[in-house]
Design an enzyme around this catalytic site. Structure first.
Site, mmCIF file in Angstrom:
data_model
loop_
_atom_site.group_PDB
_atom_site.id
_atom_site.type_symbol
_atom_site.label_atom_id
_atom_site.label_comp_id
_atom_site.label_asym_id
_atom_site.label_seq_id
_atom_site.Cartn_x
_atom_site.Cartn_y
_atom_site.Cartn_z
ATOM 1 N N HIS A 204 0.656 -1.369 0.005
ATOM 2 C CA HIS A 204 0.224 -0.072 0.081
ATOM 3 C C HIS A 204 0.666 1.309 -0.110
ATOM 4 O O HIS A 204 0.120 2.336 0.026
ATOM 5 C CB HIS A 204 -0.895 0.005 1.208
HETATM 6 N N1 UDP Z 1 -2.952 -5.386 9.386
HETATM 7 C C1 UDP Z 1 -4.336 -5.510 9.803
HETATM 8 N N2 UDP Z 1 -5.073 -5.930 8.614
HETATM 9 C C2 UDP Z 1 -4.509 -5.905 7.432
HETATM 10 C C3 UDP Z 1 -3.352 -5.578 7.066
HETATM 11 C C4 UDP Z 1 -2.388 -5.176 8.283
HETATM 12 O O1 UDP Z 1 -4.672 -5.814 11.152
HETATM 13 O O2 UDP Z 1 -5.416 -6.498 6.486
HETATM 14 C C5 UDP Z 1 -2.113 -4.609 10.533
HETATM 15 C C6 UDP Z 1 -0.548 -5.348 10.797
HETATM 16 O O3 UDP Z 1 -0.827 -6.487 11.469
HETATM 17 C C7 UDP Z 1 0.190 -4.395 11.465
HETATM 18 C C8 UDP Z 1 -0.527 -3.300 11.087
HETATM 19 O O4 UDP Z 1 -1.909 -3.585 10.666
HETATM 20 O O5 UDP Z 1 -0.045 -4.561 12.724
HETATM 21 C C9 UDP Z 1 0.382 -2.265 9.992
HETATM 22 O O6 UDP Z 1 -0.284 -1.466 9.288
HETATM 23 P P1 UDP Z 1 0.135 -0.786 8.081
HETATM 24 O O7 UDP Z 1 0.850 -1.840 7.336
HETATM 25 O O8 UDP Z 1 -0.986 -0.137 7.471
HETATM 26 O O9 UDP Z 1 1.243 0.366 8.424
HETATM 27 P P2 UDP Z 1 2.730 0.657 8.651
HETATM 28 O O10 UDP Z 1 3.052 -0.499 9.706
HETATM 29 O O11 UDP Z 1 3.161 0.320 7.700
HETATM 30 O O12 UDP Z 1 2.851 1.837 9.220
#
Ligand code: UDP
Length: 362
Positions: A204
Site C-alpha cells: 500500500h
Molecule cells: N494489519 C491488519 N489487517 C490488514 C493488514 C495489516 O490488521 O489487513 C495490521 C498489521 O498486522 C500491522 C498493522 O496493521 O499490525 C500495520 O499497518 P500498516 O501496514 O498499515 O502500517 P505500517 O506498519 O506500514 O505503518
C-alpha cells in the site's frame, strides 16, 4: 499525573493496547486516550477498538483534511483546545504517522512533555514522509521509548541525552503476545476457503502503488507467484483503486489469488502466522513476521527496522520479478533458517514504559 495517549491510525491502535491496563495499577494517574480520526472507518479503525478491547477514546477529533498538511493542521488546532482545557503532564505518541507528528508538535508548543513510542527508528530516506515525521517527533520528545538497538544508536548520533533513551522492547509485540489465543482461534482460513500452503501479500505504500510502472511490475509478479503458491491479498483501498484506474485489475481474478478487504487484527495475524512467507511494504508487519518467525520479503529500498534484517527474518528487495521469485523458491524449498526473536520483544514493553513514566513523578 495526567497522561494522554494520542492515536490516529491502524498501526497506532495496535501499539497501545496494553497501556491502559498497565496504568491501572497506579492510583495517582489520570489516563486518557485521544483518537484524531485520521483512520476513521470500520475496517481501519472500529475493528481494532472492538477486537483489541481498547477503551472508547475520551476525545475524538474528527480530523479533516484533503492533503497531509491540512490534516496535520486540523489535528493541531483541535488538540490545542483540548490541551487548554485538560492540560496533561505527558502526551504519548506512537510511531511515525501524521497524527503523531501533529500531536507532538502541539504538545511541545503548549509546554506538555512528549513521550515517543518506537523512537529512534530511521530509514535514512527523506523521501518517505514517515522519516520526516520520525525525526521531528524525536526532536520534540522528552522521553524516548526504543524497540531495537538501532534506535539507541541513531538517537545518540543525534546527540540526544543518553539518560532519556529507554530500550523497552516493542509494544506491537505486546499485542501479539496478549492476543495469541484469539489469533489462533480465528476462522479466517475457513472463511476464505483456503486450505494447504499459502503466502500473504500486503502492498500500500504510495511510493509503490501510486505509479503505473511499479503497479505493472506488481501485476507480473503476482501472476508468477500465483503459479507456484496460493496468494492471499488483503487489498488496501488505495492499491485496489489504482489497479482499477490503470486497467490492471484483471490479475486479481487469478484462480490462485484470494482477494480480501483489509482484515481485522486477529484474522490478519492468523493468516500471517500460518503462512509460508509474507511479501509486504508495511513497516509493522516486518516486526510481526520476525516475532512469528515467518520469512518476510519487504518490497522497499530500505527499512527503519534493521534488526529484522540483521536477525535474518526479513529481506529487502525492489520489484524485480526474478530476484523475488528466487528468494521465494529458496523459502519454499525449506532452505530458510528460522531466526531469533529480538531482545525484549517479550510482551512486556508496555509495563516497562508505564513504570518509567510513573517514575518521572517521583
Ligand atoms: N494489519 C491488519 N489487517 C490488514 C493488514 C495489516 O490488521 O489487513 C495490521 C498489521 O498486522 C500491522 C498493522 O496493521 O499490525 C500495520 O499497518 P500498516 O501496514 O498499515 O502500517 P505500517 O506498519 O506500514 O505503518
Amino acid at each position: 499525573m495526567k497522561i494522554l495517549t494520542c492515536v490516529g491510525t491502524r498501526p497506532n491502535f495496535i501499539k497501545i493496547t496494553r497501556l491502559s491496563e498497565c496504568f491501572e495499577k497506579y492510583n495517582s494517574v489520570d489516563y486518557k486516550l485521544l483518537h484524531t480520526g485520521q483512520h476513521y472507518d470500520a475496517n481501519m479503525s472500529d475493528v481494532f477498538f472492538n477486537e483489541l478491547g481498547i477503551n472508547k477514546p475520551d476525545y475524538y477529533l474528527d480530523a479533516q483534511g484533503d492533503s497531509q498538511v491540512t490534516l496535520i493542521a486540523d489535528i493541531m488546532v483541535k488538540i490545542e483546545s483540548i490541551f487548554k482545557k485538560w492540560k496533561p503532564d505527558w502526551v504519548i505518541v506512537p510511531g511515525d504517522v501524521n497524527s503523531s507528528v501533529a500531536c507532538a508538535f502541539a504538545a511541545s508548543r503548549n509546554g506538555i512533555k512528549v513521550a515517543h513510542l518506537e523512537s529512534g527508528l530511521r530509514s535514512f530516506d527523506r523521501t518517505m514522509p514517515e522519516e520526516i515525521n520520525r525525526i521531528i517527533i524525536d526532536d520534540l520528545s522528552d522521553l524516548f521509548f526504543i524497540t531495537e538497538p538501532s534506535g539507541t544508536k541513531n538517537l545518540l548520533a543525534e546527540n540526544k541525552n543518553a539518560d532519556l533513551l529507554k530500550f523497552v522492547g516493542n509494544t506491537m509485540i505486546d499485542s501479539l503476545v496478549k492476543f495469541m489465543p484469539k489469533i489462533d482461534a480465528s476462522t479466517i482460513l475457513k472463511d476464505l476457503n483456503v486450505d494447504g500452503e499459502y503466502a500473504v501479500l500486503t502492498f500500500h505504500r504510495p511510493g509503490n502503488v501510486d505509479n503505473i510502472r511499479s503497479l505493472k511490475k506488481l501485476v507480473g509478479l503476482l501472476s508468477k507467484i500465483a503459479s507456484k503458491i496460493k496468494l492471499i491479498f488483503p487489498i488496501h483501498p488505495r492499491t485496489k483503486n489504482n489497479l482499477e484506474k490503470h486497467g490492471l485489475s484483471e490479475v486479481l481474478k487469478h484462480p490462485n489469488i484470494v482477494i480480501a478487504k483489509p482484515l481485522g487484527y486477529l484474522d490478519f495475524l492468523h493468516l500471517l502466522k500460518y503462512s509460508q512467507f509474507i511479501l509486504t511494504d508495511s513497516g509493522g508487519i516486518q516486526e510481526e513476521s520476525t516475532f512469528l518467525q515467518v520469512p518476510c520479503i519487504t518490497i522497499r529500498p530500505n527499512t527503519e527496522r534493521p534488526i529484522t534484517i540483521d536477525i535474518g527474518s526479513n529481506q529487502l528487495m525492489d520489484l524485480d520479478e526474478d530476484k523475488i521469485f528466487q528468494a521465494i523458491s529458496k523459502i519454499l524449498s525449506n532452505r530458510y533458517q528460522k531466526s531469533q526473536i529480538p531482545q525484549l520483544w517479550d510482551g512486556r514493553a508496555s509495563e516497562r514504559i508505564v513504570d518509567i513514566l510513573m517514575d518521572t513523578a517521583q
